[in-house]
Each structure stands twice: as structure tokens, then as C-alpha cells.
Motif scaffolding. Structure first.
Motif, PDB file in Angstrom:
ATOM      1  N   UNK A   1       0.865  -1.176   0.000  1.00 28.89           N
ATOM      2  CA  UNK A   1       0.000   0.000   0.000  1.00 28.89           C
ATOM      3  C   UNK A   1       0.903   1.227   0.000  1.00 28.89           C
ATOM      4  N   UNK A   2       0.465   2.240  -0.711  1.00 25.23           N
ATOM      5  CA  UNK A   2       1.232   3.480  -0.784  1.00 25.23           C
ATOM      6  C   UNK A   2       0.530   4.513   0.105  1.00 25.23           C
ATOM      7  N   UNK A   3       1.184   4.872   1.189  1.00 27.43           N
ATOM      8  CA  UNK A   3       0.540   5.746   2.177  1.00 27.43           C
ATOM      9  C   UNK A   3       0.100   7.080   1.571  1.00 27.43           C
ATOM     10  N   UNK A   4       0.793   7.491   0.507  1.00 25.17           N
ATOM     11  CA  UNK A   4       0.441   8.771  -0.133  1.00 25.17           C
ATOM     12  C   UNK A   4      -0.759   8.622  -1.067  1.00 25.17           C
ATOM     13  N   UNK A   5      -1.102   7.382  -1.385  1.00 21.57           N
ATOM     14  CA  UNK A   5      -2.169   7.190  -2.379  1.00 21.57           C
ATOM     15  C   UNK A   5      -3.175   6.141  -1.941  1.00 21.57           C
TER      16      UNK A   5
ATOM     17  N   UNK B   1       2.298  -1.658   5.149  1.00 23.06           N
ATOM     18  CA  UNK B   1       1.401  -2.813   4.964  1.00 23.06           C
ATOM     19  C   UNK B   1       1.323  -3.223   3.504  1.00 23.06           C
ATOM     20  N   UNK B   2       1.121  -4.522   3.304  1.00 25.74           N
ATOM     21  CA  UNK B   2       0.843  -4.987   1.938  1.00 25.74           C
ATOM     22  C   UNK B   2      -0.306  -5.976   1.922  1.00 25.74           C
ATOM     23  N   UNK B   3      -1.024  -5.974   0.800  1.00 28.05           N
ATOM     24  CA  UNK B   3      -1.982  -7.036   0.533  1.00 28.05           C
ATOM     25  C   UNK B   3      -1.164  -8.284   0.214  1.00 28.05           C
ATOM     26  N   UNK B   4      -1.676  -9.446   0.606  1.00 35.33           N
ATOM     27  CA  UNK B   4      -0.974 -10.683   0.251  1.00 35.33           C
ATOM     28  C   UNK B   4      -1.961 -11.713  -0.282  1.00 35.33           C
ATOM     29  N   UNK B   5      -1.511 -12.423  -1.305  1.00 35.65           N
ATOM     30  CA  UNK B   5      -2.318 -13.472  -1.916  1.00 35.65           C
ATOM     31  C   UNK B   5      -1.456 -14.730  -2.012  1.00 35.65           C
ATOM     32  N   UNK B   6      -1.887 -15.803  -1.360  1.00 36.97           N
ATOM     33  CA  UNK B   6      -1.191 -17.086  -1.471  1.00 36.97           C
ATOM     34  C   UNK B   6      -1.999 -17.957  -2.422  1.00 36.97           C
ATOM     35  N   UNK B   7      -1.506 -18.173  -3.659  1.00 41.04           N
ATOM     36  CA  UNK B   7      -2.224 -19.057  -4.579  1.00 41.04           C
ATOM     37  C   UNK B   7      -2.208 -20.493  -4.047  1.00 41.04           C
ATOM     38  N   UNK B   8      -3.123 -21.360  -4.519  1.00 42.96           N
ATOM     39  CA  UNK B   8      -3.123 -22.756  -4.069  1.00 42.96           C
ATOM     40  C   UNK B   8      -1.721 -23.349  -4.206  1.00 42.96           C
ATOM     41  N   UNK B   9      -1.282 -24.069  -3.180  1.00 45.83           N
ATOM     42  CA  UNK B   9       0.041 -24.707  -3.207  1.00 45.83           C
ATOM     43  C   UNK B   9       1.141 -23.820  -2.640  1.00 45.83           C
TER      44      UNK B   9
ATOM     45  N   UNK C   1      -5.537 -17.650  -0.703  1.00 44.28           N
ATOM     46  CA  UNK C   1      -5.589 -17.180   0.694  1.00 44.28           C
ATOM     47  C   UNK C   1      -5.239 -15.701   0.714  1.00 44.28           C
ATOM     48  N   UNK C   2      -6.169 -14.886   1.200  1.00 44.24           N
ATOM     49  CA  UNK C   2      -6.038 -13.444   1.039  1.00 44.24           C
ATOM     50  C   UNK C   2      -5.983 -12.723   2.377  1.00 44.24           C
ATOM     51  N   UNK C   3      -5.063 -11.779   2.488  1.00 41.16           N
ATOM     52  CA  UNK C   3      -4.864 -11.084   3.761  1.00 41.16           C
ATOM     53  C   UNK C   3      -4.212  -9.724   3.539  1.00 41.16           C
ATOM     54  N   UNK C   4      -4.190  -8.946   4.610  1.00 36.90           N
ATOM     55  CA  UNK C   4      -3.354  -7.737   4.634  1.00 36.90           C
ATOM     56  C   UNK C   4      -2.383  -7.908   5.792  1.00 36.90           C
ATOM     57  N   UNK C   5      -1.095  -7.779   5.509  1.00 40.74           N
ATOM     58  CA  UNK C   5      -0.098  -7.859   6.573  1.00 40.74           C
ATOM     59  C   UNK C   5       0.523  -6.489   6.775  1.00 40.74           C
ATOM     60  N   UNK C   6       0.593  -6.071   8.034  1.00 43.49           N
ATOM     61  CA  UNK C   6       1.178  -4.771   8.332  1.00 43.49           C
ATOM     62  C   UNK C   6       2.215  -4.889   9.436  1.00 43.49           C
ATOM     63  N   UNK C   7       3.077  -3.894   9.514  1.00 42.64           N
ATOM     64  CA  UNK C   7       4.099  -3.858  10.571  1.00 42.64           C
ATOM     65  C   UNK C   7       4.167  -2.464  11.172  1.00 42.64           C
ATOM     66  N   UNK C   8       4.102  -2.413  12.501  1.00 37.67           N
ATOM     67  CA  UNK C   8       4.374  -1.169  13.207  1.00 37.67           C
ATOM     68  C   UNK C   8       5.880  -1.106  13.411  1.00 37.67           C
ATOM     69  N   UNK C   9       6.432   0.070  13.166  1.00 39.24           N
ATOM     70  CA  UNK C   9       7.889   0.242  13.209  1.00 39.24           C
ATOM     71  C   UNK C   9       8.262   1.295  14.237  1.00 39.24           C
TER      72      UNK C   9
END
Ligand SMILES: O=C(O)CCC(=O)C(=O)O
Ligand SMILES: [Fe+2]
Length: 210
Positions: free
Chosen positions: A78-82, A114-122, A200-208
């Protein structure tokens, strides 16, 4: 937002911060309303269909590399500016969570990625820590699952490892149920994504802390 809705978020965030302080991780079901989860899922599917996702890598800076033998998910940062209006809502929730964690845990969290994440089957992500050897600024990991449905047989659990009393190790498997939020200390809890049988779909983020 109505006053009681704000109280509700506040309570959830305070409990997550308390869990993090006491045991280093936290799990919350129904963190989002179904309507909000579906909207985020739709947006992510849209971005996927437009081919915006890339193979994820490991390491950072000069040591960054695409290593499908280690992780085979696809991500979109994700782009925090956009941020879209929907992403702004997610970002706002995370800002409130960051405040709650700082008040309870004194981690000095200052920024978020943060990023969106997609795990395809397998696909899978082998055991790792979310802090890189050269980069220590990721302090807290926060994963929000967006999946419509998930059964035990779909596999793809997040497996977290903990030290056991007798000096050995135990683990806990968490299925990626929609609207479930998992939070843990990035430098302390080794984890992996077991091979998934289903997208499998998610958003993963990290506080820094910088
Ligand atoms: O999606 C998950 O359950 C974990 C993802 C993960 O470990 C990571 O992106 O670093
Ligand atoms: Fe991770």
C-alpha cells in the motif's frame, strides 16, 4: 461512528495491547464487520485482476531476493500517499491500534507499513521472523485475513512457535478466517504459513519504531 462503536474498537485495541504485553501475541475474531471485510476483499480482488501483485521477496535492501523455495505468495504494497478511501479506513484502524499498543507496551511505535498478500493454491512461507538481520525497526506484526470462507481441509494455517516449559518448543495453528486479526511481536515469534489448498487473502502490516 456512533459512540458505542468507538468504545468497541477502543476495548478491542486495549485487549490486544494487553495480550501483547502479557504474552507477545493476540488473536481477535470479527475484528471487522462483514461489510467492511467484503469491501476490502473486493478491492483486493480487483487489484489482483489488474495484475498489480508481484512475487514477494525475502530480506531487504541489498539482500532482497525473490526466493520461491522460501515463500511463494504475491504481494502489493500500500502506498501511504495514495490510499483509497477504503485503505484509509484500514489505516485509521491501525493508527488507533498503534496508539493503544504504545500506551500499554512502551514500544515507541512510530510508523506503519502494509501490503496485501495473496497465497495461490500450493503456496507457503517457510518458518521465519519478521525482523531482518540487518533491519530491526519492525516491532509488531499485524495480519488481517479477508477470506470469504475457510475450512480445516483448506489448510494454509499460520503456525506460530513458542518456547515450551521443558526447553522444547510448541506450536499453535491459526486458520485464516475472514475478519480474524493476529498481532505478535515481530522479533520474537517465529512463524510460517503452511501450504494452502485454496487462494488465501490477507493484509499484513508492521508497526515500526522509526
Ligand atoms: O499470512 C500469514 O499468516 C503470515 C504472513 C507472514 O508471515 C509475512 O508476511 O511475514
Ligand atoms: Fe511473517
Amino acid at each position: 461512528m456512533k459512540a458505542e462503536a468507538i468504545d468497541d474498537w477502543q476495548q478491542k485495541n486495549e485487549r490486544i495491547a494487553a495480550d501483547l504485553y502479557e504474552k507477545g501475541w493476540s488473536l481477535t475474531d470479527r475484528y471487522l464487520t462483514e461489510a467492511f471485510r467484503k469491501e476490502l476483499l473486493e478491492e483486493q480482488r480487483d487489484l489482483l485482476h489488474h495484475g498489480q501483485f508481484r512475487h514477494a521477496g525475502v530480506g531487504s535492501g541489498d539482500s532482497f531476493a525473490i526466493k520461491p523455495e522460501i515463500r511463494s505468495d504475491k504481494v502489493l504494497w500500500m502506498d501511504q500517499q495514495q490510499l483509497t478511501p477504503l485503505q484509509q479506513r484500514y489505516w485509521g484502524l491501525m493508527a488507533a491500534l498503534q496508539t493503544a499498543i504504545n500506551q500499554r507496551c512502551y514500544l515507541g511505535l512510530r510508523s506503519f507499513e502494509a501490503h496485501f498478500a495473496m497465497y495461490p493454491p500450493g503456496s507457503f512461507y517457510l518458518r521465519h521472523l519478521d525482523q531482518f538481520q540487518s533491519v530491526h525497526y519492525r516491532k509488531v506484526t499485524v495480519i488481517l485475513y479477508l477470506n470469504e470462507t475457510w475450512e480445516e481441509s483448506d489448510e494454509g494455517a499460520l503456525r506460530m512457535y513458542f518456547p515450551a516449559e521443558n526447553g522444547s518448543e510448541e506450536h499453535l495453528d491459526v486458520l485464516p478466517l475472514g475478519a480474524r486479526l493476529v498481532v505478535f511481536l515481530s522479533g520474537e515469534i517465529p512463524h510460517e504459513v503452511l501450504p494452502t489448498n485454496k487462494g488465501r487473502i490477507s493484509i499484513t502490516g508492521w508497526f515500526r519504531d522509526r
